[in-house]
Design a protein around this motif. Structure first.
Motif, mmCIF file in Angstrom:
data_model
loop_
_atom_site.group_PDB
_atom_site.id
_atom_site.type_symbol
_atom_site.label_atom_id
_atom_site.label_comp_id
_atom_site.label_asym_id
_atom_site.label_seq_id
_atom_site.Cartn_x
_atom_site.Cartn_y
_atom_site.Cartn_z
ATOM 1 N N ILE A 1 0.849 -1.194 0.000
ATOM 2 C CA ILE A 1 0.000 0.000 0.000
ATOM 3 C C ILE A 1 0.887 1.247 0.000
ATOM 4 N N ASN A 2 0.765 2.026 -1.067
ATOM 5 C CA ASN A 2 1.594 3.222 -1.251
ATOM 6 C C ASN A 2 3.075 2.936 -0.966
ATOM 7 N N PRO A 3 3.667 1.948 -1.658
ATOM 8 C CA PRO A 3 5.056 1.580 -1.365
ATOM 9 C C PRO A 3 6.025 2.715 -1.688
ATOM 10 N N ALA A 4 7.092 2.799 -0.900
ATOM 11 C CA ALA A 4 8.124 3.818 -1.137
ATOM 12 C C ALA A 4 8.915 3.474 -2.391
ATOM 13 N N PRO A 5 9.562 4.459 -3.012
ATOM 14 C CA PRO A 5 10.398 4.174 -4.179
ATOM 15 C C PRO A 5 11.523 3.203 -3.804
ATOM 16 N N GLY A 6 11.983 2.472 -4.801
ATOM 17 C CA GLY A 6 13.091 1.558 -4.555
ATOM 18 C C GLY A 6 12.703 0.111 -4.755
ATOM 19 N N CYS A 7 13.655 -0.765 -4.544
ATOM 20 C CA CYS A 7 13.447 -2.202 -4.703
ATOM 21 C C CYS A 7 12.553 -2.719 -3.583
ATOM 22 N N ARG A 8 11.528 -3.479 -3.933
ATOM 23 C CA ARG A 8 10.596 -4.008 -2.922
ATOM 24 C C ARG A 8 11.272 -5.009 -1.977
ATOM 25 N N PHE A 9 12.374 -5.595 -2.438
ATOM 26 C CA PHE A 9 13.024 -6.645 -1.648
ATOM 27 C C PHE A 9 14.144 -6.106 -0.752
ATOM 28 N N CYS A 10 14.483 -4.824 -0.876
ATOM 29 C CA CYS A 10 15.690 -4.323 -0.207
ATOM 30 C C CYS A 10 15.629 -4.437 1.314
ATOM 31 N N SER A 11 14.437 -4.404 1.923
ATOM 32 C CA SER A 11 14.331 -4.494 3.381
ATOM 33 C C SER A 11 14.684 -5.884 3.906
ATOM 34 N N ARG A 12 14.743 -6.876 3.011
ATOM 35 C CA ARG A 12 15.076 -8.245 3.422
ATOM 36 C C ARG A 12 16.364 -8.745 2.760
ATOM 37 N N CYS A 13 17.016 -7.879 2.006
ATOM 38 C CA CYS A 13 18.172 -8.293 1.206
ATOM 39 C C CYS A 13 19.482 -7.993 1.928
ATOM 40 N N ALA A 14 20.346 -8.978 2.008
ATOM 41 C CA ALA A 14 21.639 -8.812 2.683
ATOM 42 C C ALA A 14 22.612 -7.974 1.859
ATOM 43 N N TYR A 15 22.291 -7.761 0.576
ATOM 44 C CA TYR A 15 23.207 -7.045 -0.320
ATOM 45 C C TYR A 15 22.718 -5.624 -0.632
ATOM 46 N N ALA A 16 21.650 -5.179 0.000
ATOM 47 C CA ALA A 16 21.035 -3.895 -0.338
ATOM 48 C C ALA A 16 21.989 -2.726 -0.137
ATOM 49 N N GLN A 17 21.958 -1.776 -1.086
ATOM 50 C CA GLN A 17 22.767 -0.568 -1.027
ATOM 51 C C GLN A 17 21.838 0.647 -1.087
ATOM 52 N N GLU A 18 22.397 1.829 -1.029
ATOM 53 C CA GLU A 18 21.590 3.038 -1.012
ATOM 54 C C GLU A 18 20.740 3.184 -2.266
ATOM 55 N N MET A 19 21.300 2.827 -3.422
ATOM 56 C CA MET A 19 20.530 2.958 -4.666
ATOM 57 C C MET A 19 19.334 2.017 -4.694
ATOM 58 N N CYS A 20 19.404 0.915 -3.956
ATOM 59 C CA CYS A 20 18.275 -0.025 -3.900
ATOM 60 C C CYS A 20 17.079 0.617 -3.201
ATOM 61 N N ARG A 21 17.342 1.524 -2.269
ATOM 62 C CA ARG A 21 16.272 2.187 -1.509
ATOM 63 C C ARG A 21 15.685 3.395 -2.241
ATOM 64 N N SER A 22 16.397 3.874 -3.253
ATOM 65 C CA SER A 22 15.949 5.092 -3.933
ATOM 66 C C SER A 22 15.325 4.854 -5.305
ATOM 67 N N SER A 23 15.681 3.744 -5.964
ATOM 68 C CA SER A 23 15.127 3.492 -7.302
ATOM 69 C C SER A 23 14.884 2.004 -7.524
ATOM 70 N N ALA A 24 13.774 1.705 -8.182
ATOM 71 C CA ALA A 24 13.427 0.311 -8.466
ATOM 72 C C ALA A 24 14.248 -0.206 -9.642
ATOM 73 N N PRO A 25 14.824 -1.402 -9.540
ATOM 74 C CA PRO A 25 15.634 -1.941 -10.640
ATOM 75 C C PRO A 25 14.765 -2.412 -11.808
ATOM 76 N N GLU A 26 15.260 -2.211 -13.017
ATOM 77 C CA GLU A 26 14.588 -2.704 -14.216
ATOM 78 C C GLU A 26 15.084 -4.120 -14.521
ATOM 79 N N PRO A 27 14.218 -5.020 -15.011
ATOM 80 C CA PRO A 27 14.684 -6.357 -15.404
ATOM 81 C C PRO A 27 15.656 -6.253 -16.581
ATOM 82 N N LEU A 28 16.837 -6.822 -16.424
ATOM 83 C CA LEU A 28 17.858 -6.794 -17.468
ATOM 84 C C LEU A 28 18.198 -8.228 -17.881
ATOM 85 N N GLU A 29 18.497 -8.406 -19.172
ATOM 86 C CA GLU A 29 18.881 -9.723 -19.683
ATOM 87 C C GLU A 29 20.378 -9.906 -19.411
#
Length: 320
Positions: free
Chosen positions: A274-302
């Motif tokens: 509900i009204n999620p903040a910008p950034g990766c939805r998984f970053c709060s549970r990710c051991a590798y999360a960095q600052e950019m993960c909290r500020s912008s959502a990643p695009e799927p890349l091949e």
């Protein structure tokens, strides 16, 4: 082989007293004709909402659904009715999806009458008998009612109803989750045989990783409404790249006392949809999360041929 379905930046939001619930967020993928795409993820990740939005059962908030080269996102009236002959769904609960006041023959005949594909009582009866034989339902059950049958036979009715209009594409919304293990195998084998005989294309929605590995050609992993990884089924189980996928697959028990199995525990709070903040939805549970993960959502890349991953830290995690 040509794509039968293309989904472009599809989103589906629901209004709640506390704000917009982002059930599906900016999901894009395509499916080739005759392929089964498995969709997996935790309960509430948007799997079923995605399937229903593709079929038009839920109105799309944003994005496009293109079926056989035609944009069907906003199809209405006759256009939508024509599309529904080509695209069908098998529901999760075979009991609640069937009208308890109708007999087996009436339930299977209903889509034939609504679409007008078969006319005349005798022709409809013949077609009902053919469909019952196709899905392995004995003719003696024609006058039975859903409450008189077990879960496996009820689900066979649901499959027969979906097949009645001779579709090309079927969304299978957890069709075996309510069934016993032995019955699950029968239904999965039936669906696999029908796919080969009729050239059907499936989206197979499930939370059972063993089931999705058995039936799927490709697998898409969803988390909190977003696609995090998509690739061939064998490749996903051989080499998962997204940290959530790794955690998900580590939960599969290994039936051996001689194999050391390391479970990846996903700690932290699940992001509210509900009204999620910008950034990766998984970053709060990710051991590798960095600052950019909290500020912008990643695009799927091949990141590899046919292997799509949505993660800012994919290179650091996997050394790609």
């Amino acid at each position: 082989m040509a794509n039968i379905l293309e989904v472009k930046h599809l989103s589906k939001y629901f209004k709640t007293p506390n704000g917009q619930l982002h059930a599906v967020e900016d999901v894009s993928f395509s499916i080739e004709k005759g392929v089964t795409l498995g969709v997996v993820g935790e309960s509430g990740c948007g799997k079923s909402t995605l399937g229903r939005a593709i079929l038009g059962l839920n109105e799309v908030t944003d994005g496009q659904v293109i079926f056989e080269g035609k944009d069907i996102t906003c199809a209405k009236g006759k256009s939508r009715k024509d599309v529904r002959k080509e695209m069908q769904i098998i529901f999760q609960d075979p009991f609640s999806s069937l009208d308890s006041r109708m007999s087996v023959s009436q339930l299977i005949a209903e889509p034939l009458k609504i679409t007008g594909l078969v006319k005349g009582k005798e022709a409809i009866d013949r077609r009902v008998s053919e469909l019952m034989d196709t899905v392995g339902l004995a003719g003696r059950y024609k006058l039975s009612y859903p409450h008189e049958l077990d879960g496996g036979r009820r689900q066979r009715i649901g499959i027969a109803r979906a097949l009645a209009v001779e579709p090309k594409f079927i969304v299978c919304d957890e069709p075996v989750s309510a069934l016993d293990v032995s019955i699950q195998a029968q239904i999965l084998n039936l669906m696999d045989d029908l796919k080969k005989e009729r050239g059907l294309t499936y989206i197979f929605i499930t939370h059972n990783l063993s089931v999705v590995k058995h039936i799927s050609n490709e697998i898409m992993v969803m988390y909190c409404g977003c696609m995090v990884e998509k690739c061939a089924a064998r490749e996903l189980f051989r080499r998962p790249l997204h940290p959530y996928t790794k955690g998900l697959l580590s939960a599969i028990p290994v039936p051996s006392l001689h194999v050391e199995h390391k479970r990846i525990l996903l700690e932290g709070e699940i992001t509210s949809p509900i009204n999620p903040a910008p950034g990766c939805r998984f970053c709060s549970r990710c051991a590798y999360a960095q600052e950019m993960c909290r500020s912008s959502a990643p695009e799927p890349l091949e990141v590899e041929p046919g292997h799509f991953v949505a993660c800012h830290c994919i290179s650091e995690i996997n050394g790609i």
